[in-house]
Write an enzyme that holds these catalytic residues in place. Structure first.
Site, PDB file in Angstrom:
ATOM      1  N   ASP A  59      77.225 -19.551  22.698  1.00 31.59           N
ATOM      2  CA  ASP A  59      76.901 -19.931  24.065  1.00 31.59           C
ATOM      3  C   ASP A  59      77.176 -18.492  24.947  1.00 31.59           C
ATOM      4  O   ASP A  59      77.979 -18.200  24.794  1.00 31.59           O
ATOM      5  CB  ASP A  59      77.630 -20.875  24.691  1.00 31.59           C
ATOM      6  CG  ASP A  59      77.390 -21.576  25.861  1.00 31.59           C
ATOM      7  OD1 ASP A  59      76.217 -21.238  26.333  1.00 31.59           O
ATOM      8  OD2 ASP A  59      77.849 -22.811  26.356  1.00 31.59           O
ATOM      9  N   ASP A  60      76.065 -18.070  25.791  1.00 31.87           N
ATOM     10  CA  ASP A  60      76.159 -16.845  26.458  1.00 31.87           C
ATOM     11  C   ASP A  60      76.413 -15.564  25.808  1.00 31.87           C
ATOM     12  O   ASP A  60      76.944 -14.550  26.488  1.00 31.87           O
ATOM     13  CB  ASP A  60      77.279 -17.333  27.690  1.00 31.87           C
ATOM     14  CG  ASP A  60      76.653 -18.239  28.760  1.00 31.87           C
ATOM     15  OD1 ASP A  60      75.715 -19.088  28.582  1.00 31.87           O
ATOM     16  OD2 ASP A  60      77.353 -18.216  29.741  1.00 31.87           O
ATOM     17  N   CYS A  99      71.184 -22.573  29.662  1.00 33.59           N
ATOM     18  CA  CYS A  99      71.802 -23.582  28.763  1.00 33.59           C
ATOM     19  C   CYS A  99      71.034 -24.649  28.404  1.00 33.59           C
ATOM     20  O   CYS A  99      70.368 -24.985  27.337  1.00 33.59           O
ATOM     21  CB  CYS A  99      73.014 -23.891  28.869  1.00 33.59           C
ATOM     22  SG  CYS A  99      74.234 -22.517  29.057  1.00 33.59           S
ATOM     23  N   LYS A 158      78.596 -28.264  21.412  1.00 33.88           N
ATOM     24  CA  LYS A 158      78.173 -28.443  22.944  1.00 33.88           C
ATOM     25  C   LYS A 158      76.634 -29.117  22.651  1.00 33.88           C
ATOM     26  O   LYS A 158      75.849 -28.993  21.787  1.00 33.88           O
ATOM     27  CB  LYS A 158      77.989 -27.196  23.429  1.00 33.88           C
ATOM     28  CG  LYS A 158      77.050 -27.163  24.987  1.00 33.88           C
ATOM     29  CD  LYS A 158      76.968 -25.715  25.413  1.00 33.88           C
ATOM     30  CE  LYS A 158      76.135 -25.806  26.484  1.00 33.88           C
ATOM     31  NZ  LYS A 158      76.085 -24.424  27.271  1.00 33.88           N
ATOM     32  N   HIS A 160      74.989 -30.894  25.853  1.00 37.02           N
ATOM     33  CA  HIS A 160      74.093 -30.491  27.365  1.00 37.02           C
ATOM     34  C   HIS A 160      72.924 -30.912  27.450  1.00 37.02           C
ATOM     35  O   HIS A 160      71.976 -30.250  28.066  1.00 37.02           O
ATOM     36  CB  HIS A 160      74.506 -28.943  27.621  1.00 37.02           C
ATOM     37  CG  HIS A 160      74.325 -28.606  29.063  1.00 37.02           C
ATOM     38  ND1 HIS A 160      74.611 -27.232  29.466  1.00 37.02           N
ATOM     39  CD2 HIS A 160      74.772 -29.617  30.290  1.00 37.02           C
ATOM     40  CE1 HIS A 160      74.564 -27.351  31.004  1.00 37.02           C
ATOM     41  NE2 HIS A 160      74.829 -28.517  31.258  1.00 37.02           N
ATOM     42  N   HIS A 314      81.375 -18.892  26.362  1.00 38.39           N
ATOM     43  CA  HIS A 314      80.921 -19.372  27.779  1.00 38.39           C
ATOM     44  C   HIS A 314      82.134 -19.260  28.526  1.00 38.39           C
ATOM     45  O   HIS A 314      83.361 -19.591  28.029  1.00 38.39           O
ATOM     46  CB  HIS A 314      80.394 -20.834  27.792  1.00 38.39           C
ATOM     47  CG  HIS A 314      79.824 -21.146  29.089  1.00 38.39           C
ATOM     48  ND1 HIS A 314      80.395 -21.326  30.148  1.00 38.39           N
ATOM     49  CD2 HIS A 314      78.363 -21.524  29.548  1.00 38.39           C
ATOM     50  CE1 HIS A 314      79.746 -21.767  31.355  1.00 38.39           C
ATOM     51  NE2 HIS A 314      78.443 -21.756  30.600  1.00 38.39           N
ATOM     52  N   ASP A 366      72.321 -18.984  22.750  1.00 36.57           N
ATOM     53  CA  ASP A 366      71.126 -19.621  23.652  1.00 36.57           C
ATOM     54  C   ASP A 366      70.290 -19.064  24.636  1.00 36.57           C
ATOM     55  O   ASP A 366      69.138 -19.123  25.046  1.00 36.57           O
ATOM     56  CB  ASP A 366      71.694 -21.022  24.325  1.00 36.57           C
ATOM     57  CG  ASP A 366      72.839 -20.689  25.193  1.00 36.57           C
ATOM     58  OD1 ASP A 366      73.455 -19.287  25.258  1.00 36.57           O
ATOM     59  OD2 ASP A 366      73.579 -21.492  25.829  1.00 36.57           O
ATOM     60  N   HIS A 367      70.879 -17.944  24.994  1.00 37.89           N
ATOM     61  CA  HIS A 367      70.271 -16.896  25.983  1.00 37.89           C
ATOM     62  C   HIS A 367      71.147 -15.583  25.866  1.00 37.89           C
ATOM     63  O   HIS A 367      72.179 -15.594  25.246  1.00 37.89           O
ATOM     64  CB  HIS A 367      70.064 -17.463  27.538  1.00 37.89           C
ATOM     65  CG  HIS A 367      71.281 -18.170  28.021  1.00 37.89           C
ATOM     66  ND1 HIS A 367      72.327 -17.445  28.180  1.00 37.89           N
ATOM     67  CD2 HIS A 367      71.432 -19.588  28.067  1.00 37.89           C
ATOM     68  CE1 HIS A 367      73.202 -18.261  28.750  1.00 37.89           C
ATOM     69  NE2 HIS A 367      72.783 -19.476  28.547  1.00 37.89           N
ATOM     70  N   LYS A 391      71.624 -13.393  31.578  1.00 33.94           N
ATOM     71  CA  LYS A 391      71.614 -14.839  31.615  1.00 33.94           C
ATOM     72  C   LYS A 391      71.100 -15.171  33.061  1.00 33.94           C
ATOM     73  O   LYS A 391      71.329 -14.813  34.422  1.00 33.94           O
ATOM     74  CB  LYS A 391      72.999 -15.481  31.817  1.00 33.94           C
ATOM     75  CG  LYS A 391      73.056 -16.938  32.212  1.00 33.94           C
ATOM     76  CD  LYS A 391      74.346 -17.390  31.697  1.00 33.94           C
ATOM     77  CE  LYS A 391      74.537 -19.033  32.026  1.00 33.94           C
ATOM     78  NZ  LYS A 391      75.939 -19.618  32.050  1.00 33.94           N
TER      79      LYS A 391
END
Length: 606
Positions: A59-60, A99, A158, A160, A314, A366-367, A391
């Site tokens: 994540d991130d 996300c 996660k 979301h 994150h 994810d990015h 991001k």
């Protein structure tokens, strides 16, 4: 079951009671035993033809944070080993720079706006567990397809993608309604509000305004009451009480949600059961890792799909004592190295169960890294390497170029590097293909099966064009001109960096998609990524003879692409995004929601 052929067998006659094997004869009883053995072996071969599938998403995480992508100061030996033993993609792209939409596209193989999971304006990700927005039930995730193919399907970490629609326990958006047999993790996402003494993150600017309005109203009420008591104003007590009641209702209307964000959003679930409300951050990584390893052990005798959706890296960067202060890049570096350790433990579990050669493994983010994540002057976000932006930016490479690593010993070559445009959306058709399923034919699927590219049977990816959105706004597009091996990239909208030239939107959380803080380019910015991957030297008609040709070809491709759009219910509408108390997951009796069902398991050593 696959076709099983018994090479060398030929029947003689039933009366003879014998069968012929490569010119020799054997008794019928021996033949029967061998036949059963061959059938059983055939079943095993058929089952082995469906690999286990392990998908790991950070994540991130910035692409510049990993050793295998050029970082020589952070230690990521386990992820680097994956790349060494498998395939590394150099042009792997997220379908969205935030996300919720990125993960929706990953799960469905199609742009998030096709399912209403991207912003029209305003909110760009789900804000509450107690909202009604989420991945629609008519979307077909890869988990749903593989579940029907006999796979055990699990999601650890996660989600979301929403929880409920109309009432607290309908779970219409829950992972178990989207093809996962088992879920343990966080239905929302890690946010600063989950950690005490951190600045608020959910709707922080709006929340600050509400506090100011409340203070002004309270000051006004106190002034009126003082004036009434001093005889300076002639307002009746009835009117004053009415105004005080309205002021109190205003305060309660917003504080009931924003005042308890930790309880409403920072929860952990096992399937439909809430296990922690609020979650205890310091033990979450340990519990998630145990769950992932346990899922592998429980399902080692049949094909499984396990999606490990990490909370790392994150913010807030919750890191166990074992890793605090151990990296050369502060708390963020510590968190990255802990994440790599978790990946290593999961890989160890695969190998210890004897599943290494039968497991297809994929690692990504994810990015891009969150450049604006800061605490004072301390950088809390990652590095996107040589790529501009991060991001939240749908066009610049730093927001959407992510790690892409695949390993499947014996089926994929080791130590290979592929420099072809690919997408997170490609994982969907790839996984469906490996699991023996079929791609839905009643909707647009934007991804392509990667196996021919990964196995080297084709030279180029199937993507001629890729379209890069920020919310529903098309910010950029690329053309893979395969005959010349050029990657043309055109920008139509770019965010205005703050301060100017900084490469990010500091002080704003993330860069906006539209409005006064972006630039709309009348003459689009054109880059040749094959020569200028950092997007530092925009081309013009004076410097690039094919400028107008490229712009026109991309315009035609965009028109064809946008002709595939269909009206869809917007999951990020104000009605869907706002907190609704009757939808709030609750452990106990609402609003007294609180529990801890993991305390007995929290401190067991791994």
């Amino acid at each position: 079951m696959g076709v099983v052929r018994f090479w060398g067998w030929s029947p003689i006659t039933e009366r003879q009671g014998k069968y012929r094997l490569n010119g020799s004869t054997v008794p019928c009883r021996a033949y029967s035993i061998l036949l059963v053995t061959y059938v059983l072996l055939g079943i095993c071969v058929a089952n082995d033809s469906k690999p286990n599938i392990l998908l790991i998403m950070a994540d991130d995480l910035g692409i510049g944070d990993l050793g295998c992508y050029g970082n020589n100061t952070l230690r990521t030996p386990n992820i680097d080993r994956l790349a060494k033993e498998g395939i590394k993609l150099l042009q792997h792209l997220a379908a969205a720079p935030l996300c919720t939409p990125s993960r929706a596209a990953f799960l469905t193989g199609r742009h998030a706006f096709r399912s209403g999971m991207d912003a029209t304006n305003g909110y760009r990700a789900l804000q509450w567990n107690g909202g009604s927005g989420g991945l629609p039930t008519n979307e077909t995730t890869f988990a749903k397809i593989l579940q029907k193919q006999g796979y055990a399907t699990g999601l650890i970490g996660k989600w979301h993608q929403g929880v409920n629609c109309e009432f607290r326990t309908d779970h219409c958006h829950h992972p178990l309604r989207h093809g996962f047999d088992y879920f343990y993790g966080m239905p929302f996402t890690l946010i600063n509000d989950c950690q005490i003494n951190k600045p608020p993150e959910v709707d922080a600017a709006f929340r600050a305004k509400l506090w100011v309005y409340t203070q002004v109203i309270v000051l006004g009420m106190l002034t009126l009451i003082t004036g009434k008591l001093a005889g300076l104003i002639s307002v009746s007590w009835k009117i004053l009480m009415y105004l005080i009641t309205l002021s109190f209702l205003f305060f309660i209307s917003w504080y009931s949600s924003f005042g308890f964000v930790q309880y409403w959003n920072c929860i952990m679930m096992r399937n439909y059961e809430i296990t922690e409300q609020p979650m205890v951050l310091e033990r979450t990584a340990t519990l998630m890792l145990k769950e992932a390893i346990s899922f592998i052990a429980r399902n080692k005798h049949k094909p499984f799909l396990l999606f490990v959706s990490l909370l790392h890296v994150h913010i807030p960067l919750v890191t166990t004592k074992q890793f605090l202060g151990k990296s050369r890049h502060g708390l963020y570096g510590d968190n990255v190295e802990e994440m790599d350790w978790m990946v290593g433990k999961i890989l160890d579990a695969i190998e210890q169960e004897g599943l290494k050669n039968t497991t297809f493994i994929y690692f990504t983010s994810d990015h891009g890294g969150h450049l604006e994540a800061r605490e004072g002057h301390v950088q809390l976000g990652g590095s996107n390497g040589i790529y501009k932006g991060g991001k939240g930016m749908g066009g610049w490479e730093g927001g959407i170029r992510v790690p892409g690593i695949f390993r499947w010993p014996g089926m994929l070559p080791a130590g290979q590097v592929i420099d072809e445009p690919t997408s997170l959306m490609d994982v969907y058709p790839t996984v469906v293909h490996l699991g023996g399923g079929k791609i839905p034919q009643d909707r647009v699927i934007d991804g392509h099966n990667l196996m021919p590219l990964l196995q080297g049977t084709v030279e180029h990816s199937k993507h001629h064009f890729l379209f890069h959105y920020c919310g529903i706004h098309l910010h950029a597009a690329r053309w893979h001109q395969k005959d010349s091996n050029k990657i043309w990239k055109v920008h139509y909208i770019t965010p205005n960096f703050h301060p100017e030239g900084s490469g990010a939107c500091y002080g704003r959380g993330v860069c906006p998609c539209s409005g006064e803080h972006v630039t709309y380019h009348d003459q689009p910015l054109l880059f040749d990524l094959s020569r200028d991957p950092s997007e530092t030297n925009p081309l013009s008609p004076d410097t690039e003879p094919f400028y107008h040709t490229v712009i026109e070809r991309l315009r035609e491709a965009i028109m064809e692409h946008q002709n595939t759009f269909h009206p869809i219910s917007q999951q990020f509408s104000m009605n869907n995004i706002m907190w609704k108390p009757w939808l709030q997951p609750c452990c106990g009796t609402f609003p007294f929601c609180s529990c801890d069902k993991e305390s007995d398991n929290a401190h067991t050593a791994l």
